[in-house]
Design a protein around this motif. Structure first.
Motif, PDB file in Angstrom:
ATOM      1  N   ASP A  30     -33.117  41.385   8.830  1.00  0.00           N
ATOM      2  CA  ASP A  30     -33.638  42.420   9.727  1.00  0.00           C
ATOM      3  C   ASP A  30     -34.808  43.177   9.113  1.00  0.00           C
ATOM      4  OD1 ASP A  30     -30.424  43.432  11.141  1.00  0.00           O
ATOM      5  OD2 ASP A  30     -31.788  41.782  11.622  1.00  0.00           O
ATOM      6  N   SER A  53     -39.643  40.258  11.428  1.00  0.00           N
ATOM      7  CA  SER A  53     -38.361  40.900  11.705  1.00  0.00           C
ATOM      8  C   SER A  53     -38.188  41.186  13.202  1.00  0.00           C
ATOM      9  CB  SER A  53     -38.221  42.187  10.902  1.00  0.00           C
ATOM     10  OG  SER A  53     -39.302  43.046  11.165  1.00  0.00           O
ATOM     11  N   ARG A  99     -40.447  43.472   5.137  1.00  0.00           N
ATOM     12  CA  ARG A  99     -41.340  43.448   6.290  1.00  0.00           C
ATOM     13  C   ARG A  99     -42.538  44.374   6.127  1.00  0.00           C
ATOM     14  NH1 ARG A  99     -37.905  46.452  11.115  1.00  0.00           N
ATOM     15  NH2 ARG A  99     -37.528  48.427  10.031  1.00  0.00           N
TER      16      ARG A  99
END
Length: 125
Positions: A30, A53, A99
């Motif tokens: 995530d 993500s 991310r």
């Protein structure tokens, strides 16, 4: 401990399919961007696909339309490979980067933080 494990490689005839899996432990996808790379003998490592993500995907021209990257949970990313060609023969790796620092394309192996051990894909003609 952050770990990645790529699996699913094997020997397949040209035109066949394989699905590679990249499983995470110690962290969740995530918060990471994921890239698939491959390296054939005598060649440089090549970024072939990535997923952010939020699920945005990217592909190298050499695999576009034949390979599909996806994720069905926070811990596994897949690379579905269809219409395989002998030139797809390589060791395939998955890699991850947080991310906030992930550049999904062009995919550069030098900026990936975590790597799994590769899985061999061999396509016979």
């Amino acid at each position: 401990e952050v770990q990645l494990q790529a699996s699913g490689g094997g020997l397949v005839q040209a035109g066949g399919s394989l699905r590679l899996s990249c499983a995470a432990s110690g962290f969740s996808f995530d918060d990471y961007g994921i890239g698939w790379f491959r390296q054939a003998p005598g060649k440089e490592r090549e970024g072939i696909s990535s997923i952010t993500s939020d699920g945005t995907t990217y592909y190298a021209e050499s695999v576009k339309g034949r390979f599909t990257i996806s994720s069905d949970n926070a811990y596994t990313v897949y690379l579905q490979m269809r219409s395989l060609k002998p030139e797809d023969t390589a060791v395939y790796y998955c890699a991850a980067t947080p991310r906030s620092r992930f550049t999904p394309w062009p995919l550069d192996w030098e900026y990936m933080d975590y790597w799994g051990k590769g899985t061999q894909v061999t396509v016979s003609s």
